[in-house]
Design an enzyme around this catalytic site. Sequence first.
Site, PDB file in Angstrom:
ATOM      1  N   TRP A 155       0.840  -1.053   0.101  1.00  0.00           N
ATOM      2  CA  TRP A 155      -0.057   0.167   0.071  1.00  0.00           C
ATOM      3  C   TRP A 155       0.945   1.219   0.214  1.00  0.00           C
ATOM      4  O   TRP A 155       1.760   1.254   0.743  1.00  0.00           O
ATOM      5  CB  TRP A 155      -0.927   0.053   1.128  1.00  0.00           C
ATOM      6  CG  TRP A 155      -1.669   1.402   1.490  1.00  0.00           C
ATOM      7  CD1 TRP A 155      -2.640   1.783   0.496  1.00  0.00           C
ATOM      8  CD2 TRP A 155      -1.401   2.427   2.124  1.00  0.00           C
ATOM      9  NE1 TRP A 155      -2.941   3.217   0.812  1.00  0.00           N
ATOM     10  CE2 TRP A 155      -2.192   3.539   1.961  1.00  0.00           C
ATOM     11  CE3 TRP A 155      -0.430   2.636   3.148  1.00  0.00           C
ATOM     12  CZ2 TRP A 155      -2.041   4.762   2.473  1.00  0.00           C
ATOM     13  CZ3 TRP A 155      -0.219   3.823   3.960  1.00  0.00           C
ATOM     14  CH2 TRP A 155      -1.137   4.888   3.417  1.00  0.00           C
TER      15      TRP A 155
ATOM     16  N   GLU B 271      -3.104  -2.946  -2.401  1.00  0.00           N
ATOM     17  CA  GLU B 271      -4.315  -2.164  -1.807  1.00  0.00           C
ATOM     18  C   GLU B 271      -4.623  -0.856  -2.175  1.00  0.00           C
ATOM     19  O   GLU B 271      -3.742  -0.041  -2.258  1.00  0.00           O
ATOM     20  CB  GLU B 271      -3.889  -2.191  -0.189  1.00  0.00           C
ATOM     21  CG  GLU B 271      -5.024  -1.484   0.672  1.00  0.00           C
ATOM     22  CD  GLU B 271      -4.477  -1.266   2.081  1.00  0.00           C
ATOM     23  OE1 GLU B 271      -3.502  -1.833   2.652  1.00  0.00           O
ATOM     24  OE2 GLU B 271      -5.520  -1.258   2.786  1.00  0.00           O
TER      25      GLU B 271
ATOM     26  N   LYS C 258      -7.123   2.633  -2.123  1.00  0.00           N
ATOM     27  CA  LYS C 258      -7.629   3.547  -1.164  1.00  0.00           C
ATOM     28  C   LYS C 258      -8.379   4.701  -1.896  1.00  0.00           C
ATOM     29  O   LYS C 258      -7.872   5.080  -3.093  1.00  0.00           O
ATOM     30  CB  LYS C 258      -6.378   3.987  -0.306  1.00  0.00           C
ATOM     31  CG  LYS C 258      -7.036   4.907   0.884  1.00  0.00           C
ATOM     32  CD  LYS C 258      -6.020   5.072   2.043  1.00  0.00           C
ATOM     33  CE  LYS C 258      -6.377   5.759   3.066  1.00  0.00           C
ATOM     34  NZ  LYS C 258      -5.326   5.805   4.227  1.00  0.00           N
TER      35      LYS C 258
ATOM     36  N   ASP D 247      -9.738  -3.012   1.590  1.00  0.00           N
ATOM     37  CA  ASP D 247      -9.773  -2.546   2.647  1.00  0.00           C
ATOM     38  C   ASP D 247     -11.147  -2.073   2.924  1.00  0.00           C
ATOM     39  O   ASP D 247     -11.695  -1.065   2.333  1.00  0.00           O
ATOM     40  CB  ASP D 247      -8.800  -1.480   2.998  1.00  0.00           C
ATOM     41  CG  ASP D 247      -8.687  -1.026   4.656  1.00  0.00           C
ATOM     42  OD1 ASP D 247      -9.826  -0.431   5.209  1.00  0.00           O
ATOM     43  OD2 ASP D 247      -7.451  -0.838   5.229  1.00  0.00           O
TER      44      ASP D 247
ATOM     45  N   HIS E  45     -11.828   1.797   2.895  1.00  0.00           N
ATOM     46  CA  HIS E  45     -10.948   2.713   1.496  1.00  0.00           C
ATOM     47  C   HIS E  45     -12.250   2.813   0.544  1.00  0.00           C
ATOM     48  O   HIS E  45     -11.857   3.355  -0.549  1.00  0.00           O
ATOM     49  CB  HIS E  45     -10.106   1.618   1.088  1.00  0.00           C
ATOM     50  CG  HIS E  45      -8.690   1.751   2.059  1.00  0.00           C
ATOM     51  ND1 HIS E  45      -7.363   1.323   1.691  1.00  0.00           N
ATOM     52  CD2 HIS E  45      -8.657   2.400   3.274  1.00  0.00           C
ATOM     53  CE1 HIS E  45      -6.644   1.602   2.558  1.00  0.00           C
ATOM     54  NE2 HIS E  45      -7.362   2.231   3.915  1.00  0.00           N
TER      55      HIS E  45
ATOM     56  N   HIS F 233      -8.653  -6.401   4.502  1.00  0.00           N
ATOM     57  CA  HIS F 233      -8.241  -5.689   5.745  1.00  0.00           C
ATOM     58  C   HIS F 233      -9.445  -5.217   6.287  1.00  0.00           C
ATOM     59  O   HIS F 233     -10.229  -4.225   5.708  1.00  0.00           O
ATOM     60  CB  HIS F 233      -7.576  -4.105   5.117  1.00  0.00           C
ATOM     61  CG  HIS F 233      -6.138  -4.388   5.167  1.00  0.00           C
ATOM     62  ND1 HIS F 233      -4.987  -3.458   5.061  1.00  0.00           N
ATOM     63  CD2 HIS F 233      -5.280  -5.582   5.168  1.00  0.00           C
ATOM     64  CE1 HIS F 233      -3.877  -4.083   4.870  1.00  0.00           C
ATOM     65  NE2 HIS F 233      -4.115  -5.138   5.041  1.00  0.00           N
TER      66      HIS F 233
ATOM     67  N   ASP G  44     -12.399   8.610   8.487  1.00  0.00           N
ATOM     68  CA  ASP G  44     -11.262   7.713   9.194  1.00  0.00           C
ATOM     69  C   ASP G  44     -11.665   6.559   8.603  1.00  0.00           C
ATOM     70  O   ASP G  44     -12.868   5.762   8.622  1.00  0.00           O
ATOM     71  CB  ASP G  44     -11.093   7.594  10.577  1.00  0.00           C
ATOM     72  CG  ASP G  44     -10.130   6.861  10.879  1.00  0.00           C
ATOM     73  OD1 ASP G  44      -9.158   6.922  10.711  1.00  0.00           O
ATOM     74  OD2 ASP G  44     -10.535   5.725  11.641  1.00  0.00           O
TER      75      ASP G  44
ATOM     76  N   ASP H 192      -9.981   3.506   9.737  1.00  0.00           N
ATOM     77  CA  ASP H 192      -9.387   2.499  10.595  1.00  0.00           C
ATOM     78  C   ASP H 192      -9.966   2.279  12.186  1.00  0.00           C
ATOM     79  O   ASP H 192      -9.009   2.542  13.101  1.00  0.00           O
ATOM     80  CB  ASP H 192      -8.004   2.744  10.578  1.00  0.00           C
ATOM     81  CG  ASP H 192      -7.196   2.666   9.154  1.00  0.00           C
ATOM     82  OD1 ASP H 192      -7.281   1.587   8.647  1.00  0.00           O
ATOM     83  OD2 ASP H 192      -6.799   3.783   8.789  1.00  0.00           O
TER      84      ASP H 192
ATOM     85  N   ASP I  38      -7.190  -4.380  10.010  1.00  0.00           N
ATOM     86  CA  ASP I  38      -6.494  -3.184   9.825  1.00  0.00           C
ATOM     87  C   ASP I  38      -7.211  -2.088  10.546  1.00  0.00           C
ATOM     88  O   ASP I  38      -8.213  -1.547  10.115  1.00  0.00           O
ATOM     89  CB  ASP I  38      -6.014  -2.578   8.532  1.00  0.00           C
ATOM     90  CG  ASP I  38      -5.426  -1.550   8.260  1.00  0.00           C
ATOM     91  OD1 ASP I  38      -4.779  -1.130   9.230  1.00  0.00           O
ATOM     92  OD2 ASP I  38      -5.195  -1.077   6.981  1.00  0.00           O
TER      93      ASP I  38
END
Length: 430
Positions: free
Chosen positions: A190, A231, A233, A265, A268, A292, A300, A302, A332
Site C-alpha cells: 500500500w 491495496e 484507497k 480494505d 477505503h 483488511h 477515518d 480505521d 487493519d
Amino acid sequence: MQQPSDRAVHAAYELAQDRYATLGVETEVALARLAQVAISLHCWQGDDVGGFENPGGDLSGGIAATGNYPGKARSAAELRADLDVAYRLIPGTHRLNLHAIYAETGGAKVERNALGPAHFAAWVDWARANGHGLDFNPTCFSHPLAADGFTLAHKDPAVRQFWVEHCIAARQIGAHFGQTLGTPCVTNIWVPDGYKDTPADRLAPRERLRDSLDAVLASPIDPAHNRDAVEAKLFGLGVESYTVGSHEFYMGYAVSRPGTLLCLDAGHFHPTEVISDKISALLLYVPELLLHVSRGVRWDSDHVVTLTDELQAIMQELVRGDFLGRTHIGLDFFDASINRVAAWVIGTRNTLRALLMALLEPADLLREREVAGDYTARLAILEELKSLPFGAVWDAHCLRQGVPVGMAFLDEIRRYERTGTRGRGDAGIR
Ligand code: RNT
Ligand code: ZN
C-alpha cells in the site's frame, strides 16, 4: 466480571444446537470450520503504527492514530508480550501481520531498501514457537523519502528506485517467512501517493506506479512461500483530491498481472460503498483476495471492528460463496484512545463472531428458496436468523478453545494493565 459457569455454557449450547437443527444447521460443523480459520492480526495496533525504526517519529502517509491511552509498546519485545496476551483471549490460532518498520536492527541504522530476513529473526522465532503464520508489508510512509507524499509514483526516478528496492526487499522477507514457517506469507503493498488538491495530470503518476509495481514484481516467487497483494484507497488525510492507487487502478492491475492478489480494505471506499458486494465479483477475475477488515467512520478508515451489518455481510459472502479458501482475512485498525490489547481482542473476536454467524446460516435452504423464486421465505429466514442464539454457540466455542467466555476477557486485560504494561513511561492506568 463473572464468567458464566461451564455448566451454564454447556446447557445454553445444547438448547442452541436444537434450535439451529430445526433449520437444518449443524452447530458442530460450523464450530469445526470456525476453528480452522486464521485471522491475521495487524501488529501496528499495538503501538499506533509507530514501528521501532525511528522512535518518536511522526506517522505520515495520510493515516493517523489518535488518543493517548497509556501502555503503548515501546519495543518489539513489548509488542510481542502484548500480542501474547491478545492471542490468549481470542479463540483459535491466528497469524501476525508485520510492517517493515517493525524490524529489529540492534540499534544499527539500516535503510529500508537494505532490510533482510535477519532483521526479523526474533519475530520468526516467536511466530514459530507460538504457531503464528506471518504476513508482511513494505512501509512506504513515515520516511524522509516519502515526505512529499509520493513513493512508488514519485516523479524522481531515484526516489522511485528506493521504494522499488524496499518493496523487493519486503517480498524476499515475506518469502523467507513463508518458507521458514511453512505457510505462505501475504506481502501487501500500500502506498499513500496522491495530492491534497486537484491535479493537472492524473495519468502520469498512475503510469509511474504501474511501472514501479511491475519492477517490484518482476521476479516470480514460489506462491507456497509468498503471495503479493496490492491495496487501493479512496483518499487519505491531506490526500483528499487524488489517490494514485485508486480501486480501479489496482483492480485493473491485479487482473492484468496473474497471481497478484487484490486487497480490499473495508474503510477505503465511499461511505455508503461496501466491500461485501465486491467479493464475488472480484473472485471471478483474481485468484485470491486479501481483506483488511476495518471500519470506516466519516473520514477515518480505521476504527476498531464492531459487529456491524457490513461485517456480517462480508463473512456471509465468504461462506456463501465458499471463498474462505481463497480469502486471507487480515485486520487493519488503530485506536490509541482505548487499551490497545483490548482493541485487538474486541476487533478479532467480532470478526470471528461474524464468521460464526455466517457459518450458522441454513445455506442450502436459503439458496433453494431463492432458486424457487420464494423470496418471501428467503426474507423470513434471514430475519429469523438474527435472533437465533448464536451467542450460546460462540460461548461454547470460547470455552472449548480455552479462552475467556464473555466479558471475562476484560479482567485479563485489566490484570495486564496492572502487572505488564505499567510504567511504560506514561501516565499509568486508567
Ligand atoms: C492505509 C492502509 C494500510 C495501512 C497499514 C498500516 O490506509 O489501510 O493498510 O493501514 O499498512
Ligand atoms: Zn489497509
